[in-house]
Write a protein that holds these residues in place. Sequence first.
Motif, PDB file in Angstrom:
ATOM      1  N   LYS A   1       0.831  -1.203   0.000  1.00 22.97           N
ATOM      2  CA  LYS A   1       0.000   0.000   0.000  1.00 22.97           C
ATOM      3  C   LYS A   1       0.869   1.257   0.000  1.00 22.97           C
ATOM      4  O   LYS A   1       0.556   2.252  -0.658  1.00 22.97           O
TER       5      LYS A   1
ATOM      6  N   LYS B   1       1.030   4.409  -2.744  1.00 20.55           N
ATOM      7  CA  LYS B   1       0.902   5.824  -2.380  1.00 20.55           C
ATOM      8  C   LYS B   1       2.033   6.666  -2.953  1.00 20.55           C
ATOM      9  O   LYS B   1       1.831   7.833  -3.287  1.00 20.55           O
TER      10      LYS B   1
ATOM     11  N   ALA C   1       2.054  10.470  -5.013  1.00 19.55           N
ATOM     12  CA  ALA C   1       2.418  11.295  -3.852  1.00 19.55           C
ATOM     13  C   ALA C   1       1.960  12.736  -4.000  1.00 19.55           C
ATOM     14  O   ALA C   1       1.592  13.388  -3.015  1.00 19.55           O
TER      15      ALA C   1
ATOM     16  N   GLN D   1      -1.547  13.545  -2.553  1.00 13.84           N
ATOM     17  CA  GLN D   1      -1.841  13.187  -1.164  1.00 13.84           C
ATOM     18  C   GLN D   1      -2.703  14.220  -0.439  1.00 13.84           C
ATOM     19  O   GLN D   1      -3.601  13.860   0.334  1.00 13.84           O
TER      20      GLN D   1
ATOM     21  N   LYS E   1      -7.053   1.095  -0.744  1.00 10.98           N
ATOM     22  CA  LYS E   1      -6.087   1.737  -1.631  1.00 10.98           C
ATOM     23  C   LYS E   1      -6.598   3.050  -2.202  1.00 10.98           C
ATOM     24  O   LYS E   1      -5.837   3.852  -2.720  1.00 10.98           O
TER      25      LYS E   1
ATOM     26  N   VAL F   1      -8.374   8.126  -6.733  1.00 12.72           N
ATOM     27  CA  VAL F   1      -7.128   8.500  -7.402  1.00 12.72           C
ATOM     28  C   VAL F   1      -7.340   8.606  -8.908  1.00 12.72           C
ATOM     29  O   VAL F   1      -6.892   9.567  -9.555  1.00 12.72           O
TER      30      VAL F   1
END
Length: 324
Positions: free
Chosen positions: A3, A7, A11, A14, A48, A53
């Motif tokens: 995980k 990420k 990044a 975030q 996730k 995303v």
Amino acid sequence: MEKMKLKLLYADLQSDIRVIEKELETALDSSSHYLKDASLHLLKAGGKRIRPVFVLLGAKFGQYNIDDMKNVAVPLELIHMASLVHDDVIDDAELRRGRPTVKSQWNNRVAMYAGDFIFARALEYMTNIQNEKAHQILSKTMVEIVQGEIIQIEDKMHLNQSIRDYFRRIKRKTALLISSSCQLGAVAAGADDSVAHHLKKFGYYVGMSFQIIDDVLDLTATDKQLGKPAGSDLLQGNITLPVLLAKNDSAIRPYIEKALSGDMKEDERQVFLKKMRSSNAINEAYHISNLYLQKALKEIEELPANSVKKSLKDIALYMGKRKF
């Protein structure tokens, strides 16, 4: 660890993902402590956040605004969460991500109402989207997912189903929502129709690859890695691609039948897993997953120049090559 690797691939998003996480907590608030606790139980189990995303990455091809995009990303993640709660009831699953499921922590009735509540919250958030096409895509997606849940029930325990039946099921179970996430980010951000079309196809292919890998890992990863017993899919009556590819192997078929009958003992489960892991079925399933992955990568090539194309590629490769 896996995980964390994921990420790192997004990044730069975030801070916006944290906005969405906070919004998800707000969405799951309720005056009923049953609904609130049960809904937050699943949220706190982690995830996730692939769908949000992809919404954000798709939106980077248009007029990106996190205040607008959260109204797309939140309902999509809520739809995903609701389907997980319902799936665990259908499968009588005790664990998810190493934690007790909602139905296990409470009961089937609370789980079903919690799932309905989460779906309803998704509908509520959709009213903030000022785009008719986005509403049409979201509503159609919800209908297809519910139909997929019924198909999953119909296909349970049926060893004579075809690979086409399996593909039809995982399209609605997984690929459709990922596809819609990619498409909706672009649509809501006002990107060109051709961009939204290629992102939709990209998401579909990635979603198919992702689910096939997920089904392989259910047999090849350890109990600890999975957070549940390896082989749980078959034990719950769900016939996945590796099992379909191995069902005519005389050394494996008796174990498959024993698992479906509910009579499989622990030592037999271990033997079954060992035989599956050394069978050609695993490599064949990986090969099919990779075919979908390559199609997804080709769709990225059709997109206009944009720095997020690398992120799309990296995440697709992660999803199609992950170890658990």
